[in-house]
Design a protein around this motif. Structure first.
Motif, PDB file in Angstrom:
ATOM      1  N   GLU A  82     -48.515   6.058  -2.923  1.00  0.00           N
ATOM      2  CA  GLU A  82     -46.943   5.665  -3.027  1.00  0.00           C
ATOM      3  C   GLU A  82     -46.672   6.849  -2.007  1.00  0.00           C
ATOM      4  OE1 GLU A  82     -43.653   4.130  -5.721  1.00  0.00           O
ATOM      5  OE2 GLU A  82     -44.098   6.689  -5.987  1.00  0.00           O
TER       6      GLU A  82
ATOM      7  N   GLN B 169     -49.338   8.863  -6.929  1.00  0.00           N
ATOM      8  CA  GLN B 169     -49.586   6.805  -7.360  1.00  0.00           C
ATOM      9  C   GLN B 169     -48.379   6.687  -8.490  1.00  0.00           C
ATOM     10  OE1 GLN B 169     -53.387   9.421  -8.328  1.00  0.00           O
ATOM     11  NE2 GLN B 169     -54.576   7.121  -8.107  1.00  0.00           N
TER      12      GLN B 169
ATOM     13  N   GLU C 105     -45.994   1.086 -16.354  1.00  0.00           N
ATOM     14  CA  GLU C 105     -45.811   1.655 -14.938  1.00  0.00           C
ATOM     15  C   GLU C 105     -46.313   3.191 -15.462  1.00  0.00           C
ATOM     16  OE1 GLU C 105     -43.370  -1.151 -12.332  1.00  0.00           O
ATOM     17  OE2 GLU C 105     -43.129  -1.391 -14.006  1.00  0.00           O
TER      18      GLU C 105
ATOM     19  N   HIS D 189     -55.666  -1.749 -14.893  1.00  0.00           N
ATOM     20  CA  HIS D 189     -54.346  -1.485 -13.634  1.00  0.00           C
ATOM     21  C   HIS D 189     -54.718  -1.079 -12.301  1.00  0.00           C
ATOM     22  CE1 HIS D 189     -56.797   2.829 -13.397  1.00  0.00           C
ATOM     23  NE2 HIS D 189     -56.743   2.293 -12.703  1.00  0.00           N
ATOM     24  N   TYR D 190     -53.535  -1.771 -11.599  1.00  0.00           N
ATOM     25  CA  TYR D 190     -53.745  -1.190 -10.459  1.00  0.00           C
ATOM     26  C   TYR D 190     -53.183   0.037 -10.069  1.00  0.00           C
ATOM     27  CZ  TYR D 190     -54.870  -6.857 -10.007  1.00  0.00           C
ATOM     28  OH  TYR D 190     -55.629  -7.460 -10.699  1.00  0.00           O
ATOM     29  N   SER D 191     -54.009   0.579  -8.728  1.00  0.00           N
ATOM     30  CA  SER D 191     -52.424   1.582  -8.093  1.00  0.00           C
ATOM     31  C   SER D 191     -52.905   1.625  -7.646  1.00  0.00           C
ATOM     32  CB  SER D 191     -54.155   3.110  -8.869  1.00  0.00           C
ATOM     33  OG  SER D 191     -55.113   3.267  -7.978  1.00  0.00           O
ATOM     34  N   SER D 192     -52.111   2.222  -6.559  1.00  0.00           N
ATOM     35  CA  SER D 192     -51.400   2.484  -5.123  1.00  0.00           C
ATOM     36  C   SER D 192     -51.151   4.297  -4.775  1.00  0.00           C
ATOM     37  CB  SER D 192     -50.393   1.628  -4.197  1.00  0.00           C
ATOM     38  OG  SER D 192     -49.387   1.808  -5.618  1.00  0.00           O
TER      39      SER D 192
ATOM     40  N   ARG E 268     -52.832  -0.672  -2.182  1.00  0.00           N
ATOM     41  CA  ARG E 268     -52.765  -1.653  -3.830  1.00  0.00           C
ATOM     42  C   ARG E 268     -54.421  -1.852  -4.076  1.00  0.00           C
ATOM     43  NH1 ARG E 268     -52.201  -6.319  -7.102  1.00  0.00           N
ATOM     44  NH2 ARG E 268     -50.967  -5.903  -8.760  1.00  0.00           N
ATOM     45  N   GLU E 269     -55.030  -1.359  -4.911  1.00  0.00           N
ATOM     46  CA  GLU E 269     -56.296  -0.676  -5.332  1.00  0.00           C
ATOM     47  C   GLU E 269     -56.501  -1.992  -6.976  1.00  0.00           C
ATOM     48  OE1 GLU E 269     -59.004   0.186  -2.725  1.00  0.00           O
ATOM     49  OE2 GLU E 269     -58.165   1.859  -2.316  1.00  0.00           O
TER      50      GLU E 269
ATOM     51  N   GLU F 112     -50.113   0.145 -12.538  1.00  0.00           N
ATOM     52  CA  GLU F 112     -49.247  -0.750 -13.365  1.00  0.00           C
ATOM     53  C   GLU F 112     -50.495  -1.001 -14.084  1.00  0.00           C
ATOM     54  OE1 GLU F 112     -48.866  -4.366 -10.989  1.00  0.00           O
ATOM     55  OE2 GLU F 112     -49.041  -2.503  -8.768  1.00  0.00           O
TER      56      GLU F 112
END
Lengths: 142, 183
Positions: free
Chosen positions: B134, B152, B166, B129-132, B17-18, B155
């Motif tokens: 998936e 991806q 989201e 936002h935060y992104s990861s 998560r970044e 949030e």
């Protein structure tokens, strides 16, 4: 036309079709309005070098059109809760996208509607989406 | 780089998560109007604060189109996130993109976008936002060329750290057929 309300809608109701002329001007204006500067949305040579015959509409714009199509129909009391889309055939300049929609479920729990939306162009389905739209409280007073 | 090495490098980014990645601008009427102008969206809640207050319970503020969710934190023309973001100098927002490019997968198209709206975005909001990542699929043959699908999860939060929306966003990263050397 009467205002759409949760109670006035039946499963199977169809939304009136919306035809959108796809132009280079629309593709670039909407890409920039969505802050998307990927070259395939404004630079024909770049699009060709990546295997595409022309520039094409970005996904944020397709998403925006699906949302707009639904709230055009509900009026300002329609509140989007979910827009989930899958892209297929690209929208290239010179084409026309015809948006159609149908009510596929009514959720009594939160008085929302589930809609299926399809945007077709001459190549096939550009976008297929599921949308959940609720209604703000004031509509129940009518 | 072999296919195996590439895939192991790609998989090393999954699940991390970044963020935060900030927005360049607060939610504002000018950007909302430019969006609605291009999309042909005449919904009055985007321009009429009194109506938006009635429908959305805002404090005499207009609301932004829900589908603008992603736009607020896009990098824009300069290709950078604003100062204060977790990282700034990244190509197209993610280090994994550099790995795709290095391996020749420099074509990218978005294929799916699922957005859930938890809270209305109102003018004056500061969205970040935060992104990861998936998942990254195995190598696929597609109409555009050989490629990988990456999903991806984003949030989106406001200035009070409330989750406003989201998004699951899927992209295909492919070797353009024109470059693959076939006839």
């Amino acid at each position: 036309m009467n205002e759409i309300t949760f109670d006035s809608v039946k499963i199977g109701d169809q939304l009136p079709e919306l035809a959108v002329d796809i132009t280079a001007k629309l593709i670039t204006a909407a890409a920039i309005a969505s802050r998307d500067y990927q070259n395939v949305h404004h630079d024909q040579d770049a699009a060709r070098s990546l295997g595409s015959p022309n520039i094409f509409m970005n996904i944020l714009t397709s998403n925006g059109f699906v949302g707009r199509y639904v709230t055009d129909w509900t009026g300002p009391h329609g509140v989007l809760k979910r827009v989930s889309i899958r892209l297929g055939a690209p929208n290239y300049p010179g084409d026309c996208m015809r948006l159609k929609g149908e009510v596929i479920a009514k959720r009594e729990s939160d008085r929302s509607l589930v809609l299926q939306i399809t945007g077709r162009n001459k190549l096939g389905d550009h976008v297929v989406g599921d949308v959940i739209v609720a209604f703000s409280g004031s509509e129940s007073c009518t | 780089m072999t296919q195996e090495e590439l895939e192991s490098r790609l998989q090393s980014y999954v699940g991390v998560r970044e963020g935060p990645y900030l927005g360049w601008d607060q939610v504002n009427r000018a950007m909302i109007r430019h969006w609605c102008d291009a999309m042909g969206d005449g919904n009055p809640v985007y321009v009429d604060a009194a109506l938006a207050s009635e429908v959305y319970g805002t404090d005499n503020a207009v609301v932004a189109p829900a589908t603008m969710l992603q736009a607020w934190t896009m990098v824009g023309y300069c290709g950078k996130h604003p100062p204060g973001s977790a990282s700034i100098e990244v190509s197209d927002g993610l280090p994994i993109i550099d790995v795709f490019y290095e391996a020749g997968f420099n074509g990218v198209v978005a294929t799916n976008c699922e957005q859930d709206y938890h809270q209305t975005i109102v003018e004056g909001d500061d969205i970040h936002h935060y992104s990861s990542i998936e998942s990254v699929s195995g190598r696929k043959s597609t109409g555009l060329g050989e490629g990988y699908f990456m999903t991806q999860l984003f949030e989106y939060r406001n200035q009070r750290e409330e989750l406003v929306g989201e998004m699951r966003f899927r992209t295909l990263h492919y070797i353009p057929a024109a470059q693959a050397g076939q006839g």
